[in-house]
Write a protein that holds these residues in place. Sequence first.
Motif, PDB file in Angstrom:
ATOM      1  N   TRP A 574      21.954 -29.914  57.256  1.00  0.00           N
ATOM      2  CA  TRP A 574      21.806 -30.805  58.404  1.00  0.00           C
ATOM      3  C   TRP A 574      20.940 -30.101  59.443  1.00  0.00           C
ATOM      4  O   TRP A 574      21.052 -28.895  59.644  1.00  0.00           O
ATOM      5  N   HIS A 575      20.078 -30.834  60.092  1.00  0.00           N
ATOM      6  CA  HIS A 575      19.284 -30.271  61.165  1.00  0.00           C
ATOM      7  C   HIS A 575      19.068 -31.323  62.239  1.00  0.00           C
ATOM      8  O   HIS A 575      19.205 -32.521  61.993  1.00  0.00           O
ATOM      9  N   LYS A 576      18.732 -30.856  63.425  1.00  0.00           N
ATOM     10  CA  LYS A 576      18.537 -31.757  64.561  1.00  0.00           C
ATOM     11  C   LYS A 576      17.054 -31.851  64.892  1.00  0.00           C
ATOM     12  O   LYS A 576      16.348 -30.841  64.957  1.00  0.00           O
ATOM     13  N   LEU A 577      16.593 -33.070  65.118  1.00  0.00           N
ATOM     14  CA  LEU A 577      15.213 -33.303  65.535  1.00  0.00           C
ATOM     15  C   LEU A 577      15.144 -33.153  67.052  1.00  0.00           C
ATOM     16  O   LEU A 577      15.798 -33.897  67.786  1.00  0.00           O
ATOM     17  N   THR A 578      14.376 -32.200  67.522  1.00  0.00           N
ATOM     18  CA  THR A 578      14.295 -31.914  68.958  1.00  0.00           C
ATOM     19  C   THR A 578      13.041 -32.502  69.591  1.00  0.00           C
ATOM     20  O   THR A 578      12.668 -32.107  70.695  1.00  0.00           O
ATOM     21  N   SER A 579      12.383 -33.416  68.895  1.00  0.00           N
ATOM     22  CA  SER A 579      11.155 -34.009  69.426  1.00  0.00           C
ATOM     23  C   SER A 579      11.446 -34.762  70.723  1.00  0.00           C
ATOM     24  O   SER A 579      12.497 -35.394  70.874  1.00  0.00           O
ATOM     25  N   LEU A 580      10.509 -34.682  71.643  1.00  0.00           N
ATOM     26  CA  LEU A 580      10.630 -35.418  72.901  1.00  0.00           C
ATOM     27  C   LEU A 580      10.286 -36.878  72.663  1.00  0.00           C
ATOM     28  O   LEU A 580       9.178 -37.207  72.221  1.00  0.00           O
ATOM     29  N   VAL A 581      11.242 -37.759  72.928  1.00  0.00           N
ATOM     30  CA  VAL A 581      11.025 -39.200  72.817  1.00  0.00           C
ATOM     31  C   VAL A 581      10.955 -39.760  74.232  1.00  0.00           C
ATOM     32  O   VAL A 581      11.942 -39.740  74.975  1.00  0.00           O
TER      33      VAL A 581
END
Length: 690
Positions: A574-581
């Motif tokens: 599992w990983h988290k997407l840290t992209s700025l939305v």
Amino acid sequence: MGNTCFMNAAIQCLSNTRHFAQFFLSNRHLAEINPRNPLGTRGALSKRFGRLIAALWKDVGRPDVNDGIPLTDDVSSETESNEKKSSRRSPSAIRPSSLKNAIGRYAPQFEGYSQHDAQEFLSFLLDGLHEDLNQALKEPIPDTSIGEDLEPQMDDKEESQKSWSVYQTRNKSMIVDLFHGQLRSTLSCAECGYRSTTFEACTYLSLPIPVQAFRVVQATFIFLDGHRPPVQYAARLPTQARIRDIKEQFEGLSGVAADRMVVADMIGAHMFRVVNDEMSLLALREKDILVVYEMAPIHSPLSSMFTTTHTPNNFENHHQIEGSSDVAEEGGSRSDHEEGLLHICVIHRLLQSQQVYFLQPFKPVLFGTPFVVSVDPIAHTIHDLSLLMYRHARRHLKSSTVYGPIRDPQSNRLKIRAPYEIKLVNQNGTGCGICPWTKFCLGCCIDPSASSPSSTSCCGGEELVANLVNRANSRYLTLALDWSNETVKEYRGEKNAPIVHPSIEASWAAHNIPISLQQCLLDYTREELLDIDQLWNCKDCRDFRQARKKISLWRTAPFVVVHLKRFCFNGANWHKLTSLVTFPVDLDLSTFNPYSSQETQENSHYRLYAVLNHYGGTGGGHYTCFGRNWENDKWYSFNDTICEEINDLESLVTSAAYVLFYERVDLPALNILSPPIIANAANPSKCRIM
């Protein structure tokens, strides 16, 4: 109350939902509780939630707030007593113990004090309140005609209305009126074009974040030259890349050939593993710490690495060792792809004496920076291995030390005078790599100066490394350099902190390109071709075919909850997407419903009123939220017991945004609601939850 920031953030967002909060403030929920619904909590959840909303927005303990639930386990009474003791009314925090206990009783996954996902909690809470307030008494017979082949646009409108009517016969509550919308889902056969359209109710818009097919990999590079400080590099690579691609990128950054690098996964002073060149980046976790080592060129014999010819009484030039990055390698370059090459993990240990012990008076303590040596187990001896190990360990010896390589004048054999002992240990360095744990052995000694094994050592210097591998009881060979309390004084760490290379800033700058909420919506509503393992039974072809799927927003609710799917599973971790939305305060959803009428378009304008944030990764984190007070129209930040006013609306947009809350513009007041009495709206800092 433990780790309940997820609960605080979700409830604060719902509390700032105007019509939702007014519904509970008017005590309307007490008249709509359905005690006969087996899926509900018979009012336990809705009553306690109503009391909490009343405590947030009204004077605590008002008679019209009391719904008959005892206050013994609620801090509302504690807050009252504290306010009586205080001469001035200070901002107070509310502890919703009774609500949390009710949630834990009906949803055991939220029992206790562990951290949970705020969106999952929000989903349970709204669903639980819906079932408590569901006015549908009988479940109707399902209509199987819904979802059949539809033709023109008018048929879609009629079918959507029919589907919505059937849905409301099973689900009739204030939650449905405020939060539930309708999606149009179309499947079309890729072969014949046959189309099937269905309409489904939805509570949230779970939007995928358009993932860039790239990943930024950071690693600390340890040079063979002890005078060069470590350097932290970064490379932006495709997610399907492999470890060998990292080496190729770092070759251009460091000037070291890729075939002279070994990549290791570290955990503090312990080396977790040496990763293979063919290993995919998908197998690396977010928290993995990578270290890249420059390997010494393998000469034959290995003693050719040392230029010193001094005797035991002459140690002036014993650190003049070849093979640094600035030395020509004329006949000894190594390759990770050579058959049979073995990577050996080497750690530093200090054996500390214990006053109280059981059978073992020493306790091994790992310290320093581990390293890796590479040898050919069937071509190199234990003596050769000791030379390579010293080659790496010398960078940590003080310049004034008397330790180093010496040549015995009698045998003309190069030996290493080292401040440590070499021992064969298990992978984590806490025990022996040969003996069973019942012997309480901390590691069998290896004596490179001896020609054969003895009573004090398990291997001699003339033995092949392959013999050592055969004796080890693990597929990972780990050696420990054991330092004593006296010789550890000769050890020094890195002189300088690792240098941060500009590639780190450049890689993250290229990776963190903001993504707009409109892009997420377009990606969600874009037609896609389903995978070959998701074949669809086409009624026209009478066979399983590949299909194209398209989702459209058909009916949007008065309050739209947008869930950004930041947590993803890549097949290994599992990983988290840290992209700025980036998301607007004013949102127009009409462009995402190509079948909308003029009336629908006018009802598709929304305004942001709450943002639920998550900071951290998959292993844990912290939840906060931003909310717009529906009485004074001001924004506030809610962080546990801290409430602060927000003046800069641009600060609402962060890479931590997880769930967004929008309300329809010019939404009329619900006529079923009586005018609420808001006592604390002028002082929203009182509206906080622990």
